[in-house]
Enzyme design. Structure first.
Site, mmCIF file in Angstrom:
data_model
loop_
_atom_site.group_PDB
_atom_site.id
_atom_site.type_symbol
_atom_site.label_atom_id
_atom_site.label_comp_id
_atom_site.label_asym_id
_atom_site.label_seq_id
_atom_site.Cartn_x
_atom_site.Cartn_y
_atom_site.Cartn_z
ATOM 1 N N LYS A 211 0.843 -1.202 0.000
ATOM 2 C CA LYS A 211 0.000 0.000 0.000
ATOM 3 C C LYS A 211 0.875 1.247 0.000
ATOM 4 O O LYS A 211 1.897 1.291 0.690
ATOM 5 C CB LYS A 211 -0.912 -0.002 1.235
ATOM 6 C CG LYS A 211 -1.889 1.172 1.295
ATOM 7 C CD LYS A 211 -2.721 1.125 2.577
ATOM 8 C CE LYS A 211 -3.744 2.248 2.639
ATOM 9 N NZ LYS A 211 -4.529 2.236 3.891
ATOM 10 N N SER A 287 -9.372 2.099 3.084
ATOM 11 C CA SER A 287 -8.530 2.843 2.157
ATOM 12 C C SER A 287 -7.528 1.967 1.408
ATOM 13 O O SER A 287 -6.920 2.410 0.434
ATOM 14 C CB SER A 287 -7.775 3.947 2.905
ATOM 15 O OG SER A 287 -6.918 3.414 3.901
ATOM 16 N N GLY A 308 -6.616 1.606 9.665
ATOM 17 C CA GLY A 308 -6.836 2.649 10.677
ATOM 18 C C GLY A 308 -8.271 2.712 11.152
ATOM 19 O O GLY A 308 -8.565 3.191 12.237
ATOM 20 N N GLY A 309 -9.182 2.229 10.312
ATOM 21 C CA GLY A 309 -10.603 2.187 10.673
ATOM 22 C C GLY A 309 -11.295 1.119 9.840
ATOM 23 O O GLY A 309 -12.294 1.380 9.190
ATOM 24 N N SER A 311 -9.547 -0.363 7.384
ATOM 25 C CA SER A 311 -9.037 -0.110 6.034
ATOM 26 C C SER A 311 -8.359 -1.303 5.382
ATOM 27 O O SER A 311 -8.030 -1.244 4.198
ATOM 28 C CB SER A 311 -8.058 1.071 6.049
ATOM 29 O OG SER A 311 -8.748 2.265 6.330
#
Length: 611
Positions: A211, A287, A308-309, A311
Site C-alpha cells: 500500500k 482505504s 486505521g478504521g 481499512s
C-alpha cells in the site's frame, strides 16, 4: 442562542452497565445526517467549509446533527483517558500453539510457520478440491522448486497483466506506481537462487504489493496524494518491508489507496478508482483498495495494507479475500506514514488465511526502539494448523442487534456461516450486549481525524488546497475542527470501551460479526474527478471494524458467501489482545467450510498457468 447549547450525555459508571443478553442498554444505529455529495456539489460544500464566515457554523451544525456534541464534546464521564491502546502481554494458554524463539530471523520464522502446516495442500483446505481458489504461496513455491515455472516468468506475466488491466476497457487502477525493470531484476535474482538450490524461504519469488502508505524503495510514498512524497521523501524500506525482502519476496509496487486514507470507497481522483474484480462497476472499498483488489484479481497472492478504521478488513471483505489485522504493537510500524499513530496498524490481505499467516510470521520480530511496546515483551505463538486435534470449546460472542444491523443478504449469509461452525465443531454462541457502539464510532472518528490533521498540520499550512481531492478537503476541514476537549473525551470513551470489551473476552474467545454492513456499491461518474462524500454508506462499511482499531484488538475477515449480484460477503472474528493464533485457527476452520462455494472474480489473472 439555543442553537449553541447542546446538552451532553451523562454516562453511568462502567460497573453499572449490563453486558448480558437481556441488557436494557439501547442499541443506537449510526446517526448520519449528511447527504451523498460529489461533482460540483462537493466543490461548493468544500468552499463553504473552508470559508471563515460559514465554515465554523457549518461544522457546528454537522457535529450537532451527527450527535458528536451530545455524545462526545459535552458528554460527562468519569474516566481516565486511554491515549494508546497498548495491551500488557498476557499468556493466554491458547489451544494447539507453539512458542517461537524471539531471536529467529524472518526466513527462520517463515519456516516455523510452514512447519505448522499440514503435509499436503489438500489438507489445508479440509481435504476438498474447491472449484476455485487463489493460487497460494505454497503453490508458487512448488512451481518454482519443480522448475515448471520461474519467478522471472511469473513476474513477466504479472507486468503484462498489470499493463492490460490498467488501460481501457478495464482501467482497474490497482497501482499508483510500479517499476517493470525493478520487478524483473528482483525476479531474475530469485530465479538464480532457485536454479542454484538456494531459495531463501517459501517467500522467495513471491509477488507482494505494498500500500502506498508504507515506505518501499525505489518508490515514493504518496499516501494517495500528489504532494506528500515531495515533503516526506522515502529514503528506506519500512521495517515490515525489510523483513519481507530478507525472505526473498519480490516487492512489485505501490497500490492505490483512498487519498490520505480519508475515505472508505477507494475512489481516488488523482490515480483513478480501484475497481472491484468481482464487478468493475463497483467500489473495492478503502482505504487499502488497491491491495485488496490486486489480490482478488490473482496478480499477487499477498499485499500489505494499513488498517486505521477497517481499512484492511473492509476492502478485503468487499473483494472476497482474507484481511488480517494483528494486535496493536505486534508488527513494527516504522516507515509507515504517521497519519493515525494510535489506531493505524499494518495488516495483510491474502487469498487464504494460511498465506496471511506466512507473511505475518515474516514481519514479526523485535520492535525498533522508536516503537511503543508493552512492559513485558510479547511472546510469539504460532497456531498448529497440522494438529490432528482441532481446537475445541470455542465461544463466539454475538451481539444480536448489532450483528443484524446490515443488509438482509449479509445477515443471512453470515448467520449461515456461524451455523456451519457450530454444527461442524460444536462451538458455542454467547449472547452479549456491547454498549455504546455508535459512541465508539464517533470517538474513533474524532481520534483518527485529530491525529491525521495534526500529523499533516505543518505541511497543510503551506499546501495549495488545489492539490487535494475535493472529498479530502472536506474530510480535512472536519478533522481539523476537533478540539483538545473532544480528543480527550474520545480517549475517555476509549478507556470505557476497553473495559467493556475485556469483560466480554472474560466469557468468550472472540466477538463475531459481519465485516461490513453493505456489499460493494456502484461507482458513479460524478465521483471520478472529485471523489465523493457518502457518510451513510461509509458508516455501514466501518460498522463492525472500529473496535479493532480504537482498542488495538486483533481481527480477521474471511469470505463466507455472496449476495444476489455475486458480490462477496465477509465474516469478522475479533479476538483478545495477542490472540492471533486462535484467530488464525478459527479463520482456517471457517475458510475450509466456505471454500467449496468460492467463485472466480470477473477480472482474474492465472499467473501459474503452465501452458
Amino acid at each position: 442562542m439555543g442553537l449553541f447549547k447542546e446538552e451532553g450525555l451523562v454516562y453511568k459508571p462502567v460497573e453499572e452497565v449490563d453486558l448480558g443478553p437481556t441488557s436494557h442498554e439501547n442499541y443506537l444505529r449510526a446517526h448520519v445526517k449528511a447527504p451523498r455529495m460529489a461533482g460540483l456539489v462537493v466543490k461548493i460544500f468544500a468552499w463553504f467549509l473552508e470559508s471563515r464566515i460559514f465554515g465554523t457554523l457549518l461544522l457546528y451544525i454537522l457535529k450537532r446533527d451527527n450527535l458528536i456534541h451530545k455524545l462526545i464534546t459535552n458528554a460527562e464521564l468519569e474516566m481516565h483517558p486511554l491515549y494508546v491502546p497498548l495491551h500488557p502481554f498476557e499468556d493466554l494458554k491458547e489451544q494447539e500453539v507453539k512458542c517461537i524463539d524471539s531471536d529467529l530471523s524472518p526466513p527462520e520464522q517463515v519456516q516455523q510457520a510452514i512447519n505448522c502446516f499440514p503435509n499436503s495442500p489438500e489438507d489445508i483446505f479440509g481435504g476438498i478440491q474447491p472449484s476455485f481458489h487463489w493460487w497460494t504461496i505454497l503453490d508458487y513455491a512448488k512451481a518454482y522448486s519443480s522448475g515448471k515455472l520461474t519467478p522471472r516468468m511469473v513476474a513477466e506475466r504479472f507486468t503484462a497483466g498489470v499493463h492490460e488491466c490498467s488501460n481501457p476497457p478495464l482501467q482497474m487502477s490497482f497501482f499508483i506506481n510500479y517499476n517493470v525493470e525493478d520487478i524483473l531484476k528482483q525476479a531474475s535474482e530469485s530465479t538464480l537462487r532457485y536454479e542454484g538450490g538456494q531459495a531463501i524461504s517459501v517467500l522467495d519469488g513471491i509477488l507482494i504489493a505494498i500500500k502506498d502508505e508504507i515506505d518501499c524503495c525505489p518508490y515514493p510514498t504518496t499516501g494517495g496524494t500528489k504532494w506528500l512524497h515531495k515533503v516526506r521523501p522515502c529514503t528506506n524500506d519500512a521495517c515490515c518491508v525489510k523483513r519481507l525482502r530478507l525472505c526473498g519476496a519480490i516487492l512489485v509496487g505501490k497500490t492505490n489507496m483512498h487519498e490520505l486514507g480519508a475515505g472508505t470507497s477507494g475512489i481516488n481522483p488523482h490515480y483513478g478508482v480501484t475497481r472491484n474484480p468481482y464487478d468493475i462497476n463497483k467500489i473495492s472499498g478503502g482505504s487499502s483498495s488497491g491491495s485488496a483488489a490486486v489480490v482478488a484479481a490473482g496478480l499477487c497472492p499477498v499485499a500489505l495494507g494499513v488498517d486505521g478504521g477497517g481499512s484492511v478488513r473492509m476492502p478485503a471483505a468487499l473483494c472476497g479475500v482474507v484481511g488480517f489485522k494483528p494486535t496493536f504493537g505486534r508488527i513494527p510500524h516504522s516507515g509507515v506514514i504517521p497519519l493515525n499513530w494510535t489506531v493505524g496498524m499494518v495488516g495483510i490481505l491474502a487469498g487464504t488465511i494460511e498465506d496471511a499467516f506466512i507473511v505475518y510470521a515474516a514481519m514479526n520480530g523485535r520492535l525498533p526502539p522508536d516503537q511503543p511496546t508493552s512492559a513485558v515483551k510479547p511472546k510469539l505463538y504460532f497456531p498448529l494448523l497440522n494438529s490432528t486435534k482441532p481446537i475445541s470449546d470455542i465461544k463466539l460472542a454475538k451481539y444480536a442487534e448489532w450483528f443484524d444491523d446490515c443488509s438482509d443478504e449479509i445477515r443471512i449469509c453470515c448467520s449461515k456461516a456461524i451455523d456451519k461452525l457450530q454444527k461442524h465443531y460444536g462451538w458455542k454462541i454467547v449472547e452479549v450486549t456491547i454498549p455504546e457502539i455508535e459512541v465508539m464510532r464517533l470517538a474513533h472518528y474524532s481520534t483518527i481525524g485529530s491525529e491525521c490533521s495534526t500529523s499533516l498540520s505543518s505541511h497543510l499550512e503551506k499546501l495549495n488546497p488545489g492539490e487535494l481531492g475535493w472529498d479530502t478537503r472536506v474530510a480535512l476541514s472536519v478533522y481539523s475542527s476537533f478540539s483538545s476537549k473532544e480528543y480527550i473525551k474520545a480517549q475517555k470513551i476509549r478507556s470505557r470501551q476497553m473495559q467493556f470489551h475485556m469483560k466480554i473476552f472474560a466469557q468468550a474467545d472472540v466477538i463475531v460479526s459481519p465485516t461490513t454492513g453493505v456489499t460493494a456499491y456502484p461507482i458513479k461518474d460524478d465521483a471520478l474527478q472529485t471523489g465523493e462524500l457518502d457518510y451513510i454508506n461509509g458508516a455501514a462499511l466501518v460498522r463492525y471494524s472500529i473496535a479493532g482499531n480504537f482498542l488495538g484488538l486483533p481481527a480477521v475477515t474471511v469470505p463466507v458467501g455472496y449476495d444476489k449480484l455475486g458480490l462477496p460477503i465477509g465474516l469478522q472474528f475479533m479476538g483478545r489482545p495477542w490472540s492471533e493464533p486462535t484467530l488464525i485457527h478459527i479463520a482456517s476452520a471457517m475458510q475450509a467450510l466456505c471454500m467449496p462455494g468460492y467463485r472466480k472474480p470477473e477480472v482474474f489473472y492465472n499467473l501459474l498457468d503452465e501452458d
